[in-house]
Design an enzyme around this catalytic site. Structure first.
Site, PDB file in Angstrom:
ATOM      1  N   ARG A   1      -3.992  -1.109 -27.040  1.00 45.51           N
ATOM      2  CA  ARG A   1      -2.671  -1.216 -27.643  1.00 45.51           C
ATOM      3  C   ARG A   1      -1.854   0.010 -27.235  1.00 45.51           C
ATOM      4  O   ARG A   1      -1.880   1.035 -27.897  1.00 45.51           O
ATOM      5  CB  ARG A   1      -2.817  -1.377 -29.161  1.00 45.51           C
ATOM      6  CG  ARG A   1      -3.674  -2.622 -29.479  1.00 45.51           C
ATOM      7  CD  ARG A   1      -3.745  -2.991 -30.920  1.00 45.51           C
ATOM      8  NE  ARG A   1      -4.581  -2.166 -31.756  1.00 45.51           N
ATOM      9  CZ  ARG A   1      -5.918  -2.262 -31.836  1.00 45.51           C
ATOM     10  NH1 ARG A   1      -6.576  -3.140 -31.081  1.00 45.51           N
ATOM     11  NH2 ARG A   1      -6.601  -1.494 -32.644  1.00 45.51           N
TER      12      ARG A   1
ATOM     13  N   LEU B   1     -26.501   1.753 -28.199  1.00 46.17           N
ATOM     14  CA  LEU B   1     -26.202   1.258 -26.850  1.00 46.17           C
ATOM     15  C   LEU B   1     -25.864   2.430 -25.911  1.00 46.17           C
ATOM     16  O   LEU B   1     -26.312   2.457 -24.764  1.00 46.17           O
ATOM     17  CB  LEU B   1     -25.042   0.258 -26.909  1.00 46.17           C
ATOM     18  CG  LEU B   1     -24.766  -0.478 -25.606  1.00 46.17           C
ATOM     19  CD1 LEU B   1     -25.963  -1.322 -25.182  1.00 46.17           C
ATOM     20  CD2 LEU B   1     -23.532  -1.371 -25.733  1.00 46.17           C
TER      21      LEU B   1
ATOM     22  N   SER C   1     -16.601   5.278 -41.654  1.00 51.48           N
ATOM     23  CA  SER C   1     -16.272   6.118 -40.496  1.00 51.48           C
ATOM     24  C   SER C   1     -14.787   6.117 -40.174  1.00 51.48           C
ATOM     25  O   SER C   1     -14.351   6.851 -39.292  1.00 51.48           O
ATOM     26  CB  SER C   1     -17.057   5.636 -39.279  1.00 51.48           C
ATOM     27  OG  SER C   1     -16.668   4.322 -38.952  1.00 51.48           O
TER      28      SER C   1
ATOM     29  N   CYS D   1      -2.595  -0.599   7.298  1.00 53.07           N
ATOM     30  CA  CYS D   1      -1.722   0.574   7.219  1.00 53.07           C
ATOM     31  C   CYS D   1      -1.792   1.384   8.496  1.00 53.07           C
ATOM     32  O   CYS D   1      -0.828   2.065   8.852  1.00 53.07           O
ATOM     33  CB  CYS D   1      -2.120   1.437   6.034  1.00 53.07           C
ATOM     34  SG  CYS D   1      -1.748   0.602   4.501  1.00 53.07           S
TER      35      CYS D   1
ATOM     36  N   HIS E   1       0.841  -1.189   0.000  1.00 50.39           N
ATOM     37  CA  HIS E   1       0.000   0.000   0.000  1.00 50.39           C
ATOM     38  C   HIS E   1       0.883   1.249   0.000  1.00 50.39           C
ATOM     39  O   HIS E   1       2.057   1.188   0.393  1.00 50.39           O
ATOM     40  CB  HIS E   1      -0.935  -0.017   1.209  1.00 50.39           C
ATOM     41  CG  HIS E   1      -2.026  -1.056   1.086  1.00 50.39           C
ATOM     42  ND1 HIS E   1      -3.071  -1.157   1.956  1.00 50.39           N
ATOM     43  CD2 HIS E   1      -2.219  -2.036   0.155  1.00 50.39           C
ATOM     44  CE1 HIS E   1      -3.866  -2.153   1.583  1.00 50.39           C
ATOM     45  NE2 HIS E   1      -3.366  -2.696   0.503  1.00 50.39           N
TER      46      HIS E   1
ATOM     47  N   GLU F   1       1.071   3.854   1.864  1.00 49.79           N
ATOM     48  CA  GLU F   1       1.652   4.269   3.146  1.00 49.79           C
ATOM     49  C   GLU F   1       2.907   3.449   3.437  1.00 49.79           C
ATOM     50  O   GLU F   1       3.920   3.982   3.924  1.00 49.79           O
ATOM     51  CB  GLU F   1       0.660   4.040   4.309  1.00 49.79           C
ATOM     52  CG  GLU F   1      -0.626   4.838   4.228  1.00 49.79           C
ATOM     53  CD  GLU F   1      -1.727   4.107   3.489  1.00 49.79           C
ATOM     54  OE1 GLU F   1      -1.435   3.443   2.474  1.00 49.79           O
ATOM     55  OE2 GLU F   1      -2.890   4.208   3.915  1.00 49.79           O
TER      56      GLU F   1
ATOM     57  N   CYS G   1      -6.059   1.940   5.662  1.00 51.34           N
ATOM     58  CA  CYS G   1      -6.904   0.770   5.902  1.00 51.34           C
ATOM     59  C   CYS G   1      -6.628   0.207   7.295  1.00 51.34           C
ATOM     60  O   CYS G   1      -5.566   0.411   7.885  1.00 51.34           O
ATOM     61  CB  CYS G   1      -6.679  -0.289   4.829  1.00 51.34           C
ATOM     62  SG  CYS G   1      -5.108  -1.144   4.980  1.00 51.34           S
TER      63      CYS G   1
ATOM     64  N   PRO H   1     -23.953   4.262 -31.051  1.00 55.07           N
ATOM     65  CA  PRO H   1     -24.942   5.259 -30.642  1.00 55.07           C
ATOM     66  C   PRO H   1     -26.174   4.665 -29.974  1.00 55.07           C
ATOM     67  O   PRO H   1     -26.710   5.260 -29.032  1.00 55.07           O
ATOM     68  CB  PRO H   1     -25.328   5.939 -31.951  1.00 55.07           C
ATOM     69  CG  PRO H   1     -24.433   5.429 -33.005  1.00 55.07           C
ATOM     70  CD  PRO H   1     -23.578   4.343 -32.472  1.00 55.07           C
TER      71      PRO H   1
HETATM   72  N1  LIG Z   1     -17.931   7.390 -33.357  1.00 58.10           N
HETATM   73  C1  LIG Z   1     -17.798   6.520 -32.405  1.00 58.10           C
HETATM   74  O1  LIG Z   1     -17.216   6.820 -31.374  1.00 58.10           O
HETATM   75  C2  LIG Z   1     -18.392   5.161 -32.579  1.00 58.10           C
HETATM   76  C3  LIG Z   1     -18.159   4.198 -31.607  1.00 58.10           C
HETATM   77  C4  LIG Z   1     -18.711   2.957 -31.793  1.00 58.10           C
HETATM   78  C5  LIG Z   1     -19.483   2.713 -32.932  1.00 58.10           C
HETATM   79  N2  LIG Z   1     -19.673   3.655 -33.868  1.00 58.10           N
HETATM   80  C6  LIG Z   1     -20.492   3.395 -35.047  1.00 58.10           C
HETATM   81  O2  LIG Z   1     -21.770   3.010 -34.633  1.00 58.10           O
HETATM   82  C7  LIG Z   1     -22.354   2.130 -35.564  1.00 58.10           C
HETATM   83  C8  LIG Z   1     -23.015   0.987 -34.830  1.00 58.10           C
HETATM   84  O3  LIG Z   1     -23.887   1.502 -33.852  1.00 58.10           O
HETATM   85  P1  LIG Z   1     -25.347   0.953 -33.612  1.00 58.10           P
HETATM   86  O4  LIG Z   1     -26.064   2.009 -32.900  1.00 58.10           O
HETATM   87  O5  LIG Z   1     -25.873   0.422 -34.904  1.00 58.10           O
HETATM   88  O6  LIG Z   1     -25.077  -0.312 -32.720  1.00 58.10           O
HETATM   89  P2  LIG Z   1     -24.564  -0.517 -31.220  1.00 58.10           P
HETATM   90  O7  LIG Z   1     -24.984   0.613 -30.373  1.00 58.10           O
HETATM   91  O8  LIG Z   1     -23.119  -0.891 -31.275  1.00 58.10           O
HETATM   92  O9  LIG Z   1     -25.356  -1.819 -30.836  1.00 58.10           O
HETATM   93  C9  LIG Z   1     -26.745  -1.734 -30.713  1.00 58.10           C
HETATM   94  C10 LIG Z   1     -27.293  -3.101 -30.482  1.00 58.10           C
HETATM   95  O10 LIG Z   1     -26.928  -3.565 -29.191  1.00 58.10           O
HETATM   96  C11 LIG Z   1     -27.870  -4.511 -28.783  1.00 58.10           C
HETATM   97  N3  LIG Z   1     -28.344  -4.246 -27.433  1.00 58.10           N
HETATM   98  C12 LIG Z   1     -28.452  -5.186 -26.470  1.00 58.10           C
HETATM   99  N4  LIG Z   1     -28.976  -4.667 -25.355  1.00 58.10           N
HETATM  100  C13 LIG Z   1     -29.244  -3.374 -25.610  1.00 58.10           C
HETATM  101  C14 LIG Z   1     -29.840  -2.351 -24.847  1.00 58.10           C
HETATM  102  N5  LIG Z   1     -30.274  -2.532 -23.593  1.00 58.10           N
HETATM  103  N6  LIG Z   1     -30.010  -1.147 -25.426  1.00 58.10           N
HETATM  104  C15 LIG Z   1     -29.579  -0.926 -26.687  1.00 58.10           C
HETATM  105  N7  LIG Z   1     -29.018  -1.858 -27.464  1.00 58.10           N
HETATM  106  C16 LIG Z   1     -28.849  -3.094 -26.938  1.00 58.10           C
HETATM  107  C17 LIG Z   1     -29.065  -4.416 -29.740  1.00 58.10           C
HETATM  108  O11 LIG Z   1     -28.976  -5.508 -30.640  1.00 58.10           O
HETATM  109  P3  LIG Z   1     -29.709  -6.890 -30.241  1.00 58.10           P
HETATM  110  O12 LIG Z   1     -31.160  -6.536 -30.109  1.00 58.10           O
HETATM  111  O13 LIG Z   1     -29.384  -7.794 -31.343  1.00 58.10           O
HETATM  112  O14 LIG Z   1     -29.109  -7.283 -28.937  1.00 58.10           O
HETATM  113  C18 LIG Z   1     -28.792  -3.132 -30.492  1.00 58.10           C
HETATM  114  O15 LIG Z   1     -29.293  -3.136 -31.801  1.00 58.10           O
HETATM  115  C19 LIG Z   1     -21.249   1.697 -36.477  1.00 58.10           C
HETATM  116  O16 LIG Z   1     -21.444   2.278 -37.728  1.00 58.10           O
HETATM  117  C20 LIG Z   1     -19.995   2.221 -35.821  1.00 58.10           C
HETATM  118  O17 LIG Z   1     -19.040   2.606 -36.784  1.00 58.10           O
HETATM  119  C21 LIG Z   1     -19.141   4.880 -33.707  1.00 58.10           C
END
Ligand SMILES: NC(=O)c1ccc[n+]([C@@H]2O[C@H](COP(=O)([O-])OP(=O)(O)OC[C@H]3O[C@@H](n4cnc5c(N)ncnc54)[C@H](OP(=O)(O)O)[C@@H]3O)[C@@H](O)[C@H]2O)c1
Length: 361
Positions: A201, A288, A162, A79, A45, A47, A70, A286
């Protein structure tokens, strides 16, 4: 204390599931006699490292520690006992320990006549330990959502291409963020579109084990041969409890309850907490990311903005539970910094995210 906080930050990415901690010992004349930080779980730790360096000069001196010492014998001794044995006269603490197993160090020191001052630079010390404190206080990992976009908020062109919007410098910083996290999480949409490896990486990884990769994939659609399934790091595929799981995923699949949009994200985070995942880097996409925000499960946002415009194409963030302006997710800037030709933004939710009750986890 500011120096002790800077020392603590050197442990980021290496100490999980332990906190990062820094310590500076002053001798009775106020000169720095020893410094230390906690570098890895199971290691000495902060300390103890600082006391070793200080030797006899610690007697009658002051210890500045970013987290309450701790009072617990785990892989190393308490500690509080080490500070008493060294004869330290005063201990200055930034943040009290929320871990019931380890707390009580301040009380023990006081009982033995040591003066203890708590709360010094507490906000700065909380910041460096935000992931671990979230993990301890809320029963789920700390979540950072990272995105890369043009200044008009687009993350891909109209045809879906992208790679690459942001600079090599920004991308290298993302690898550093991954290396500091215990797990990197992506949706199946991103895995199918980009086939990312999701590995960290970096030239000198701070951690001893590779970062866990997690695909959120309710229907178990992750293809055999996806790069996220390679041998470079462990992978979990979070699938719905009723999913038909193909053979190539059977040893990686974790079955979780369904919720609107796919997997129940709180159940996912509870499962990661159970596996001692303290910090998560959510890499999208977007859809998720929008779901995590809607559920109030994002603690920090890191955005990389490229000096470029697309005008059309998918937005960096999908539906996030905002149907009218009063529901807007308000954030505060914690950092705005140039990175290569791009800008890096670090933001936090304006009001703290709602803590998860034990019932919900
Ligand atoms: N610019 C950036 O920083 C960045 C980062 C990452 C990705 N991207 C781009 O984003 C695109 C993909 O994004 P996307 O929106 O299509 O897909 P995503 O967000 O990667 O995945 C969405 C999928 O996740 C699954 N999922 C499971 N549980 C979920 C929940 N509770 N809520 C939401 N989704 C859930 C669902 O499919 P199921 O129903 O089959 O489970 C949903 O269709 C790509 O083109 C990639 O290049 C950009």
């Amino acid at each position: 204390m500011r120096r002790a906080i800077a020392l603590a930050a050197r442990g980021l990415g290496g100490t999980s599931p332990n906190p990062v901690v820094g310590c500076v010992i002053l001798d009775p004349s106020g000169e720095v006699a020893g410094e230390g930080f906690h570098a890895y779980a199971g290691g000495p730790h902060a300390e103890v490292v600082a006391l070793r360096e200080a030797g006899e000069r610690a007697r009658g001196g002051t210890a500045y520690v970013t987290l309450e010492p701790c009072n617990h014998t785990g892989r190393t001794g308490p500690c509080s006992a080490a500070l008493l044995e060294a004869g330290v006269a005063r201990v200055v603490v930034a943040v009290s320990d929320p871990n019931p197993k380890a707390a009580g160090g301040a009380a023990v020191l006081r009982r033995h006549g040591v003066r203890v001052d708590e709360g010094v630079l507490a906000a700065e010390a909380e910041e460096v330990n935000a992931a671990w404190l979230t993990f301890m206080r809320t029963g789920r990992p700390h979540v950072t959502w990272k995105f890369a976009a043009t200044v008009d908020g687009r993350s891909a062109a109209e045809d879906g291409t992208s790679q690459w919007i942001t600079s090599p410098e920004a991308r290298a910083d993302v690898h550093r963020l991954r290396a500091e996290s215990d797990a990197v999480v992506a949706g199946i949409g991103t895995v199918l579109a980009d086939d990312p490896r999701l590995t960290a990486r970096v030239p000198a990884p701070p951690r001893r084990t590779p970062v866990l990769r997690v695909v959120v994939d309710s229907a178990a659609r992750t293809p055999a041969g996806a790069r996220v399934l390679d041998d470079e790091a462990p992978t979990l595929v979070a699938v719905a409890e009723d999913a038909a799981v193909p053979a190539h995923l059977s040893h990686l699949a974790v079955r979780l309850p369904r919720a609107a949009g796919g997997i129940d994200l709180r159940a996912l985070l509870a499962e990661l907490h159970r596996r001692q995942v303290v910090s998560v880097l959510l890499e999208g996409g977007p859809t998720l990311a929008g779901a995590f925000l809607r559920e109030g499960l994002v603690d920090r946002v890191v955005g990389y903005l490229a000096p470029a415009l697309l005008g059309a194409g998918p937005a960096a963030l999908g539906a996030a539970g905002v149907s009218t302006i009063t529901e807007i997710h308000r954030l505060e800037f914690a950092e705005v910094a140039p990175i290569g030709p791009d800008v890096k933004l670090v933001l936090r939710p304006k009001s703290p995210v709602r803590p998860q009750s034990p019932k919900e986890s």
